[in-house]
Design an enzyme around this catalytic site. Sequence first.
Site, PDB file in Angstrom:
ATOM      1  N   ASP A 106       0.790  -1.242   0.000  1.00 37.37           N
ATOM      2  CA  ASP A 106       0.000   0.000   0.000  1.00 37.37           C
ATOM      3  C   ASP A 106       0.817   1.284   0.000  1.00 37.37           C
ATOM      4  OD1 ASP A 106       0.911   0.230   2.682  1.00 37.37           O
ATOM      5  OD2 ASP A 106      -0.883  -0.749   3.470  1.00 37.37           O
ATOM      6  N   HIS A 121       6.450  -7.812  -1.391  1.00 38.39           N
ATOM      7  CA  HIS A 121       5.358  -8.215  -2.284  1.00 38.39           C
ATOM      8  C   HIS A 121       4.977  -7.119  -3.271  1.00 38.39           C
ATOM      9  CE1 HIS A 121       4.058 -11.423   0.904  1.00 38.39           C
ATOM     10  NE2 HIS A 121       5.155 -11.762   0.241  1.00 38.39           N
ATOM     11  N   CYS A 129       3.749  -3.005 -17.975  1.00 31.30           N
ATOM     12  CA  CYS A 129       3.256  -3.771 -19.125  1.00 31.30           C
ATOM     13  C   CYS A 129       3.883  -5.163 -19.119  1.00 31.30           C
ATOM     14  CB  CYS A 129       3.631  -3.020 -20.396  1.00 31.30           C
ATOM     15  SG  CYS A 129       3.326  -3.977 -21.881  1.00 31.30           S
ATOM     16  N   CYS A 155       3.006  -0.188 -26.370  1.00 32.64           N
ATOM     17  CA  CYS A 155       3.014  -1.393 -27.216  1.00 32.64           C
ATOM     18  C   CYS A 155       1.671  -2.129 -27.238  1.00 32.64           C
ATOM     19  CB  CYS A 155       4.125  -2.347 -26.764  1.00 32.64           C
ATOM     20  SG  CYS A 155       3.703  -3.249 -25.275  1.00 32.64           S
ATOM     21  N   THR A 193       1.049  -9.296  11.132  1.00 29.92           N
ATOM     22  CA  THR A 193       1.025 -10.315  10.069  1.00 29.92           C
ATOM     23  C   THR A 193       0.560 -11.648  10.644  1.00 29.92           C
ATOM     24  OG1 THR A 193       2.302 -11.535   8.400  1.00 29.92           O
ATOM     25  CG2 THR A 193       3.537 -10.763  10.335  1.00 29.92           C
TER      26      THR A 193
HETATM   27  C1  BJW Z   1      -3.475  -6.471  13.466  1.00 30.69           C
HETATM   28  C2  BJW Z   1      -4.325  -5.364  13.481  1.00 30.69           C
HETATM   29  C3  BJW Z   1      -3.868  -4.221  14.151  1.00 30.69           C
HETATM   30  C4  BJW Z   1      -5.294  -6.918  12.340  1.00 30.69           C
HETATM   31  N1  BJW Z   1      -2.649  -4.235  14.755  1.00 30.69           N
HETATM   32  N2  BJW Z   1      -2.294  -6.469  14.081  1.00 30.69           N
HETATM   33  C5  BJW Z   1       3.230 -24.660   0.685  1.00 30.69           C
HETATM   34  C6  BJW Z   1       3.881 -24.469   1.885  1.00 30.69           C
HETATM   35  C7  BJW Z   1       4.642 -23.372   2.102  1.00 30.69           C
HETATM   36  C8  BJW Z   1       4.766 -22.418   1.131  1.00 30.69           C
HETATM   37  C9  BJW Z   1       4.117 -22.593  -0.058  1.00 30.69           C
HETATM   38  C10 BJW Z   1       3.379 -23.683  -0.283  1.00 30.69           C
HETATM   39  N3  BJW Z   1       2.840 -23.586  -1.515  1.00 30.69           N
HETATM   40  C11 BJW Z   1       3.242 -22.427  -2.071  1.00 30.69           C
HETATM   41  C12 BJW Z   1       4.017 -21.830  -1.207  1.00 30.69           C
HETATM   42  C13 BJW Z   1       4.633 -20.565  -1.373  1.00 30.69           C
HETATM   43  C14 BJW Z   1       3.617 -19.441  -1.238  1.00 30.69           C
HETATM   44  C15 BJW Z   1       2.990 -19.497   0.153  1.00 30.69           C
HETATM   45  O1  BJW Z   1       3.511 -18.996   1.119  1.00 30.69           O
HETATM   46  N4  BJW Z   1       1.820 -20.101   0.292  1.00 30.69           N
HETATM   47  C16 BJW Z   1       1.188 -20.302   1.597  1.00 30.69           C
HETATM   48  C17 BJW Z   1      -0.045 -19.403   1.726  1.00 30.69           C
HETATM   49  C18 BJW Z   1       0.865 -21.754   1.726  1.00 30.69           C
HETATM   50  N5  BJW Z   1       4.400 -18.255  -1.429  1.00 30.69           N
HETATM   51  C19 BJW Z   1       4.602 -17.746  -2.635  1.00 30.69           C
HETATM   52  O2  BJW Z   1       4.103 -18.205  -3.637  1.00 30.69           O
HETATM   53  C20 BJW Z   1       5.548 -16.563  -2.710  1.00 30.69           C
HETATM   54  N6  BJW Z   1       6.521 -16.782  -3.727  1.00 30.69           N
HETATM   55  C21 BJW Z   1       7.447 -17.737  -3.629  1.00 30.69           C
HETATM   56  O3  BJW Z   1       7.497 -18.489  -2.687  1.00 30.69           O
HETATM   57  O4  BJW Z   1       8.315 -17.765  -4.700  1.00 30.69           O
HETATM   58  C22 BJW Z   1       9.182 -18.875  -4.819  1.00 30.69           C
HETATM   59  C23 BJW Z   1       8.437 -19.936  -5.573  1.00 30.69           C
HETATM   60  C24 BJW Z   1       8.029 -19.692  -6.854  1.00 30.69           C
HETATM   61  C25 BJW Z   1       7.392 -20.690  -7.573  1.00 30.69           C
HETATM   62  C26 BJW Z   1       7.105 -21.898  -6.974  1.00 30.69           C
HETATM   63  C27 BJW Z   1       7.477 -22.128  -5.652  1.00 30.69           C
HETATM   64  C28 BJW Z   1       8.170 -21.139  -4.958  1.00 30.69           C
HETATM   65  C29 BJW Z   1       4.791 -15.316  -3.101  1.00 30.69           C
HETATM   66  C30 BJW Z   1       3.838 -14.877  -2.058  1.00 30.69           C
HETATM   67  C31 BJW Z   1       3.040 -13.674  -2.573  1.00 30.69           C
HETATM   68  C32 BJW Z   1       1.983 -13.237  -1.593  1.00 30.69           C
HETATM   69  N7  BJW Z   1       1.137 -12.292  -2.232  1.00 30.69           N
HETATM   70  C33 BJW Z   1       0.050 -11.661  -1.474  1.00 30.69           C
HETATM   71  C34 BJW Z   1      -0.802 -10.822  -2.448  1.00 30.69           C
HETATM   72  C35 BJW Z   1      -0.046  -9.539  -2.865  1.00 30.69           C
HETATM   73  C36 BJW Z   1      -0.834  -8.745  -3.850  1.00 30.69           C
HETATM   74  C37 BJW Z   1      -2.131  -8.206  -3.299  1.00 30.69           C
HETATM   75  O5  BJW Z   1      -2.088  -7.375  -2.377  1.00 30.69           O
HETATM   76  O6  BJW Z   1      -3.180  -8.619  -3.776  1.00 30.69           O
HETATM   77  O7  BJW Z   1       0.596 -10.855  -0.410  1.00 30.69           O
HETATM   78  S1  BJW Z   1      -0.965 -12.821  -0.586  1.00 30.69           S
HETATM   79  C38 BJW Z   1      -1.279 -11.779   0.787  1.00 30.69           C
HETATM   80  O8  BJW Z   1      -0.775 -12.405   2.000  1.00 30.69           O
HETATM   81  C39 BJW Z   1      -0.414 -10.520   0.557  1.00 30.69           C
HETATM   82  C40 BJW Z   1       0.187 -10.298   1.922  1.00 30.69           C
HETATM   83  O9  BJW Z   1       1.368  -9.534   1.833  1.00 30.69           O
HETATM   84  C41 BJW Z   1       0.413 -11.708   2.428  1.00 30.69           C
HETATM   85  C42 BJW Z   1       0.544 -11.804   3.919  1.00 30.69           C
HETATM   86  O10 BJW Z   1      -0.637 -11.405   4.572  1.00 30.69           O
HETATM   87  P1  BJW Z   1      -0.551 -10.602   5.940  1.00 30.69           P
HETATM   88  O11 BJW Z   1       0.095  -9.288   5.716  1.00 30.69           O
HETATM   89  O12 BJW Z   1       0.034 -11.441   6.976  1.00 30.69           O
HETATM   90  O13 BJW Z   1      -2.112 -10.287   6.212  1.00 30.69           O
HETATM   91  P2  BJW Z   1      -3.198 -11.199   6.946  1.00 30.69           P
HETATM   92  O14 BJW Z   1      -4.528 -10.656   6.600  1.00 30.69           O
HETATM   93  O15 BJW Z   1      -2.966 -12.622   6.709  1.00 30.69           O
HETATM   94  O16 BJW Z   1      -2.907 -10.941   8.491  1.00 30.69           O
HETATM   95  C43 BJW Z   1      -3.182  -9.694   9.106  1.00 30.69           C
HETATM   96  C44 BJW Z   1      -2.752  -9.803  10.563  1.00 30.69           C
HETATM   97  O17 BJW Z   1      -2.891  -8.538  11.170  1.00 30.69           O
HETATM   98  C45 BJW Z   1      -3.611 -10.785  11.378  1.00 30.69           C
HETATM   99  O18 BJW Z   1      -2.747 -11.654  12.093  1.00 30.69           O
HETATM  100  C46 BJW Z   1      -4.397  -9.881  12.333  1.00 30.69           C
HETATM  101  O19 BJW Z   1      -4.622 -10.493  13.587  1.00 30.69           O
HETATM  102  C47 BJW Z   1      -3.478  -8.699  12.451  1.00 30.69           C
HETATM  103  N8  BJW Z   1      -4.106  -7.397  12.762  1.00 30.69           N
HETATM  104  N9  BJW Z   1      -5.466  -5.629  12.783  1.00 30.69           N
HETATM  105  C48 BJW Z   1      -1.919  -5.324  14.712  1.00 30.69           C
HETATM  106  N10 BJW Z   1      -4.644  -3.049  14.220  1.00 30.69           N
END
Ligand code: BJW
Length: 252
Positions: A106, A121, A129, A155, A193
Amino acid sequence: MMAVPFSHTLVERLAQARRVAVLTGAGISAESGIPTFRDPGGLWQKFRPEELANVSAFLRNPELVQGWYRHRRLVALEKAPNAGHDALVALEKLVLDFTLVTQNVDDLHNRAGSKNVLELHGNITHNYCINCERAATDEALVPLAEGTAMRCHDCGGLLRPDVVWFGEMLPEGAMEKAERAAQRADVFLSIGTSAVVYPAAGLPLTAKKWGAYVAEINVEASAIASYVDEVILGKAGAVLPKLVEAVERVRV
Ligand code: BJW
């Protein structure tokens, strides 16, 4: 004196730390009015990631995916950093070597004024593009007509947000720098997170393994809470300013 939700040990460690690394997630921006992903009412409750946040969904239905990200980009641009973001700017000024690793797209840490930010991320305010890889101009980020995809003005290729979808690699070099910061940190803070998305979620564990004091700040325990030294339950925007003030008091 009012009770604080964190330990004196954390305050002392931060006051003495030469190197501090921080990992933030969507929770730190919740108090700015940006929905998280996995909380009740979060983005993934309303929209399924497999339909919107991966490259095949984008290629299948670019208008839908572009429209969703365009909406979220406009929301992010109209929201402002909160007291949690501001406290991290203040903390950076107190520490010799400070790295802020964020999973957030953000742009709010940059807008708050944090300097050493690693965006694992990507950043939703940027688009490029998929064909010529040029950054999209603001004019190109408006669909020419309802139901048509936004295309590159150079493009004609499809435009996509500069974010990392599941299965995609993280920006070149970013994870390596984040890993190094976690390994070298004296104190590591994991803030707002759920710690379920890898490789980002591994950073607090790396920091712990390499000897850092690791604290989590979250409204509820995350997936890695049982591995850290201290879990601080509370809103980032309320806890962080108090924590930084306490560190400032100990340092003078
Ligand atoms: C508060 C609060 C307040 C609320 N104060 N706290 C199997 C096992 C392990 C790993 C993998 C697997 N299969 C695939 C994978 C890898 C995969 C992965 O991790 N998957 C798991 C989900 C299983 N990862 C990937 O694919 C990554 N790439 C990668 O590994 O590349 C190498 C590779 C390539 C090819 C093949 C294999 C490996 C890429 C990950 C990309 C994540 N993208 C997103 C979307 C971004 C775009 C968009 O915005 O749309 O990123 S997903 C989404 O989750 C976003 C976030 O950054 C990310 C994390 O979420 P976050 O920030 O933790 O948010 P929430 O909502 O989950 O949590 C909020 C927290 O705040 C909560 O705990 C609340 O309690 C708290 N909270 N208010 C303090 N006021």
